[in-house]
Design an enzyme around this catalytic site. Structure first.
Site, PDB file in Angstrom:
ATOM      1  N   LYS A 254      -4.005 -17.451  -2.086  1.00  0.00           N
ATOM      2  CA  LYS A 254      -3.011 -17.619  -1.821  1.00  0.00           C
ATOM      3  C   LYS A 254      -2.796 -19.142  -1.878  1.00  0.00           C
ATOM      4  CE  LYS A 254      -0.085 -13.481  -2.588  1.00  0.00           C
ATOM      5  NZ  LYS A 254      -1.640 -12.567  -2.349  1.00  0.00           N
TER       6      LYS A 254
HETATM    7  C1  LIG Z   1      -1.122 -11.301  -3.687  1.00  0.00           C
HETATM    8  C2  LIG Z   1      -2.554 -10.827  -3.654  1.00  0.00           C
HETATM    9  C3  LIG Z   1      -3.237 -10.164  -4.922  1.00  0.00           C
HETATM   10  C4  LIG Z   1      -1.964 -10.238  -5.801  1.00  0.00           C
HETATM   11  O1  LIG Z   1      -2.192 -10.874  -6.811  1.00  0.00           O
HETATM   12  P1  LIG Z   1      -0.974 -11.080  -7.712  1.00  0.00           P
HETATM   13  O2  LIG Z   1      -0.788 -12.358  -8.057  1.00  0.00           O
HETATM   14  O3  LIG Z   1       0.295 -10.698  -6.518  1.00  0.00           O
HETATM   15  O4  LIG Z   1      -0.789 -10.083  -8.433  1.00  0.00           O
HETATM   16  C5  LIG Z   1      -4.484  -9.729  -4.614  1.00  0.00           C
HETATM   17  N1  LIG Z   1      -5.319  -9.888  -3.595  1.00  0.00           N
HETATM   18  C6  LIG Z   1      -5.155 -10.855  -2.809  1.00  0.00           C
HETATM   19  C7  LIG Z   1      -5.524 -10.673  -1.474  1.00  0.00           C
HETATM   20  C8  LIG Z   1      -3.659 -10.975  -2.611  1.00  0.00           C
HETATM   21  O5  LIG Z   1      -3.221 -11.877  -1.213  1.00  0.00           O
END
Ligand SMILES: *Cc1c(COP(=O)(O)O)cnc(C)c1O
Length: 502
Positions: free
Chosen positions: A113
């Site tokens: 993120k």
């Molecule tokens: C948010 C997240 C995901 C999923 O990503 P998307 O873009 O929502 O598909 C996968 N792994 C981790 C560790 C995340 O924080």
């Protein structure tokens, strides 16, 4: 370049407008009217650039109302040495001959993120200025863990912004909670909600739709905004690292320019894999996009059958950031593969909100299955994968990346495809240390240990340094101990913003 809603062509706005608004007024998502294409030469040329240079090169093609200096300033504020542990920002690790791990977790909160939320605050403040927004922007976030912390770090001490995060009291991991309650910065607020993630999310939604409150805030020179993953300003920075990975493979002589690769993405809200799809549309030689889910396998079923059905029980898993039943960004993908058919999108999304399900036409389903391959794995499969990969390659995966790895193995078994493949690794194993350590050492061997001891033990085994942001957690002062009920969240917002004077 202009942007429009996935549900209505007559909603033109600039990139800055799309970033400030977040969601289109008709409930649709903003999409670019044209997807820019890079030439072969331009892609190859990226091999010579730094991550920052690659980021400027991709962002400028989408944010055409920003000038180069503005884009460069945003990129430099986000992807620098004080924020990311490695110069390469998103390094590619070769696990074995055909398989590469794109490590997206070297940022301040150890999850992917950060790749978007480190830059979003800067894109948002520039956009607000362009759009003539003179008020301070208060960001409200309901989080199940990773987004909240990444948003706090991203917005911390950013001029003219404030950020408030609500998390479910018993719904986040110990490390995630500790990361949030010790958050530093003058413009941040964190509060636990006595309820689950949905309660927190609904609380935030009802604050957003409260017209009286909007007026009250406006009088105090504040507007509300969100840092949700549907914001275009979060999506476009994610396209960069797929180009960057490809450029690194060329630079390190792993592939020749033009060679196709597969991309595997552990998926929740469909944001990360959508960015990979856009990269493909822009000319990146991607063969298959492999969509990996955990037991909340709505997407696997959808991609195989053409029916999206969220009417099923929500499962809590060891990969909590993928525990999701409505993948919002899927709407952008459907928009694109139907050739921008806003009417179809309106119909399907209407059915989804009314009945919790919809079925796409055969043509759309076929287009989808040409681009995507989907699979899922359960918690036992996830844990077994972490153990196996550690034993075979001395590499410790986090639980989300392990889902990706497991599904990739299923893909190879079913198709025999040996194309070189990049797996998006979405979190540091230390962030989900309890499940990861249980997989590596056996549950009985970590039972009496606290989280920081577990992280130490994992680090000894893997030889990977513990990120300072996690090793320092134990010594940090707890700043936010408040708990509120879902119905008192608004009062809490007033209190944190310092405006509760009636
Ligand atoms: C948010 C997240 C995901 C999923 O990503 P998307 O873009 O929502 O598909 C996968 N792994 C981790 C560790 C995340 O924080």
């Amino acid at each position: 370049m202009y942007y429009q809603s996935t549900r209505d062509k007559n909603t033109q706005t600039s990139a800055a407008g799309a970033i400030v608004l977040g969601l289109a007024r008709d409930g649709g998502l903003f999409v670019p009217q044209i997807i820019p294409r890079l030439t072969r030469y331009e892609i190859e040329n990226m091999a010579k650039m730094s991550y920052q240079g690659r980021a400027v090169d991709i962002l400028r093609r989408f944010l055409t109302d920003f000038d180069n200096d503005e884009i460069k300033a945003c990129v430099d504020s986000a992807y620098n040495k004080t924020k990311f542990e490695t110069d390469s920002v998103a390094p590619v690790y070769k696990l074995y001959e055909n398989l590469y791990i794109l490590e997206l977790w070297h940022g301040p909160t150890c999850a992917f993120k950060d790749m978007a939320l480190q830059i979003l605050p800067h894109l948002l403040t520039v956009s607000a200025k362009k759009e003539g927004v003179s008020e301070d922007i208060a960001i409200l976030v309901a989080t199940s863990g990773d987004t909240g912390k990444a948003a706090l770090e991203g917005f911390r001490d950013v001029d003219k912004t404030k950020i408030i995060v609500f998390y479910p009291r018993d719904g986040v991991s110990n490390i995630q909670k500790l990361q949030m309650v010790t958050q530093e910065g003058e413009n941040v607020g964190v509060c636990a909600v006595d309820g689950n993630f949905d309660d927190a999310q609904n609380g935030v939604k009802s604050i957003f739709s409260d017209k009286e409150f909007e007026k009250l805030l406006k009088n105090k020179n504040i507007v509300l905004s969100s840092a949700n993953s549907i914001n275009w300003g979060r999506l476009v920075p994610q396209i960069v690292y797929y180009f960057s990975a490809y450029a690194d493979l060329i630079k390190n002589e792993q592939i020749e320019m033009g060679a196709q690769i597969n991309v595997v993405v552990p998926t929740g809200n469909f944001g990360n894999i959508l960015a990979a799809y856009y990269a493909k549309c822009m000319g990146l030689p991607v063969k298959k996009l492999i969509c990996a889910s955990n037991l909340n396998n709505v997407l696997t079923d959808f991609i195989k059958s053409g029916t999206y059905d969220r009417n099923r029980s929500f499962k809590t898993t060891v990969s909590p950031s993928m525990d999701i039943l409505i993948s919002s960004n899927l709407e952008r993908f459907l928009y694109d593969i139907t050739g921008g058919d806003t009417e179809k999108i309106r119909t399907w999304m209407g059915e989804l909100s009314k009945n919790g399900s919809y079925t796409v036409d055969d043509e759309t389903r076929d287009a989808m299955s040409k681009l995507l391959w989907a699979g899922f794995c359960d918690d036992d499969g996830t844990i077994a994968q972490i153990k196996k990969t550690e034993e075979e390659y001395s590499y410790v995966l986090d639980t989300h990346t392990a889902v990706g790895m497991n599904v990739y193995a299923q893909y190879v078994k079913e198709t025999g495809d040996e194309t070189k493949t990049v797996i998006a690794s979405t979190a540091s194993p230390y962030k989900f240390s309890e499940s990861v350590a249980a997989a590596v050492f056996g549950e009985e061997n970590i039972q009496s240990m606290d989280d920081l001891e577990i992280i130490e033990k994992l680090s000894e085994r893997s030889g990977i340094k513990i990120p300072a942001s996690l090793s320092e957690l134990g010594e940090k002062k707890v700043r936010f101990e408040e708990v509120c009920t879902p119905s008192s969240m608004k009062t809490m917002v007033e209190k944190i913003l310092g405006i509760n004077n009636g």
